[in-house]
Scaffold this motif. Structure first.
Motif, PDB file in Angstrom:
ATOM      1  N   CYS A   1       0.838  -1.197   0.000  1.00 45.62           N
ATOM      2  CA  CYS A   1       0.000   0.000   0.000  1.00 45.62           C
ATOM      3  C   CYS A   1       0.874   1.248   0.000  1.00 45.62           C
ATOM      4  O   CYS A   1       1.848   1.337   0.747  1.00 45.62           O
ATOM      5  CB  CYS A   1      -0.910  -0.014   1.225  1.00 45.62           C
TER       6      CYS A   1
ATOM      7  N   THR B   1       0.085   4.177   1.096  1.00 46.31           N
ATOM      8  CA  THR B   1      -0.149   5.007   2.275  1.00 46.31           C
ATOM      9  C   THR B   1       0.394   4.369   3.542  1.00 46.31           C
ATOM     10  O   THR B   1       1.227   4.946   4.229  1.00 46.31           O
ATOM     11  CB  THR B   1      -1.657   5.274   2.461  1.00 46.31           C
ATOM     12  N   CYS B   2      -0.066   3.167   3.847  1.00 41.80           N
ATOM     13  CA  CYS B   2       0.289   2.543   5.128  1.00 41.80           C
ATOM     14  C   CYS B   2       1.485   1.601   5.036  1.00 41.80           C
ATOM     15  O   CYS B   2       2.062   1.244   6.060  1.00 41.80           O
ATOM     16  CB  CYS B   2      -0.909   1.802   5.712  1.00 41.80           C
TER      17      CYS B   2
ATOM     18  N   TYR C   1      -3.700   1.378  -3.353  1.00 38.36           N
ATOM     19  CA  TYR C   1      -4.069   1.453  -1.942  1.00 38.36           C
ATOM     20  C   TYR C   1      -4.817   0.197  -1.517  1.00 38.36           C
ATOM     21  O   TYR C   1      -5.578  -0.364  -2.285  1.00 38.36           O
ATOM     22  CB  TYR C   1      -4.940   2.680  -1.694  1.00 38.36           C
TER      23      TYR C   1
ATOM     24  N   CYS D   1      -7.266   4.202   3.275  1.00 37.96           N
ATOM     25  CA  CYS D   1      -5.918   4.621   2.870  1.00 37.96           C
ATOM     26  C   CYS D   1      -5.972   5.587   1.697  1.00 37.96           C
ATOM     27  O   CYS D   1      -5.184   6.525   1.634  1.00 37.96           O
ATOM     28  CB  CYS D   1      -5.069   3.411   2.525  1.00 37.96           C
ATOM     29  N   ARG D   2      -6.874   5.356   0.751  1.00 41.79           N
ATOM     30  CA  ARG D   2      -7.002   6.261  -0.389  1.00 41.79           C
ATOM     31  C   ARG D   2      -7.432   7.645   0.090  1.00 41.79           C
ATOM     32  O   ARG D   2      -6.904   8.655  -0.342  1.00 41.79           O
ATOM     33  CB  ARG D   2      -7.992   5.696  -1.401  1.00 41.79           C
TER      34      ARG D   2
ATOM     35  N   ARG E   1      -4.551   9.461   1.901  1.00 42.57           N
ATOM     36  CA  ARG E   1      -3.551   9.977   0.968  1.00 42.57           C
ATOM     37  C   ARG E   1      -3.987  11.322   0.413  1.00 42.57           C
ATOM     38  O   ARG E   1      -3.177  12.230   0.273  1.00 42.57           O
ATOM     39  CB  ARG E   1      -3.347   8.967  -0.150  1.00 42.57           C
TER      40      ARG E   1
ATOM     41  N   ALA F   1      -3.488  13.965   3.085  1.00 44.88           N
ATOM     42  CA  ALA F   1      -2.067  14.253   3.323  1.00 44.88           C
ATOM     43  C   ALA F   1      -1.514  15.207   2.278  1.00 44.88           C
ATOM     44  O   ALA F   1      -0.652  16.033   2.569  1.00 44.88           O
ATOM     45  CB  ALA F   1      -1.271  12.963   3.341  1.00 44.88           C
ATOM     46  N   LYS F   2      -2.004  15.101   1.036  1.00 47.35           N
ATOM     47  CA  LYS F   2      -1.538  15.988  -0.046  1.00 47.35           C
ATOM     48  C   LYS F   2      -2.048  17.400   0.138  1.00 47.35           C
ATOM     49  O   LYS F   2      -1.397  18.354  -0.258  1.00 47.35           O
ATOM     50  CB  LYS F   2      -1.974  15.443  -1.387  1.00 47.35           C
TER      51      LYS F   2
END
Length: 51
Positions: free
Chosen positions: A15, A17-18, A37, A42-43, A46, A49-50
């Motif tokens: 993944c 992300t994680c 992902y 997780c998607r 992400r 986070a951006k």
């Protein structure tokens, strides 16, 4: 009836992300190359986070 594959025989990715490994799923059969992902969580993380 086709033989069943073991989970350990399926393709695996990490993944983005994680960092956890996840294996191929039937619903991803058509776009396995684009899957990055392991889950919707997780998607979404992400994208946050951006921003």
């Amino acid at each position: 009836m086709p033989k069943m594959k073991r989970k350990s025989d399926l393709p695996q990715k990490t993944c983005a992300t994680c960092g956890r490994p996840f294996v191929w799923r039937r619903k991803w059969a058509k776009d396995w190359e684009e899957v990055r992902y392991c889950s919707d969580k997780c998607r979404a993380a992400r994208k946050l986070a951006k921003a």
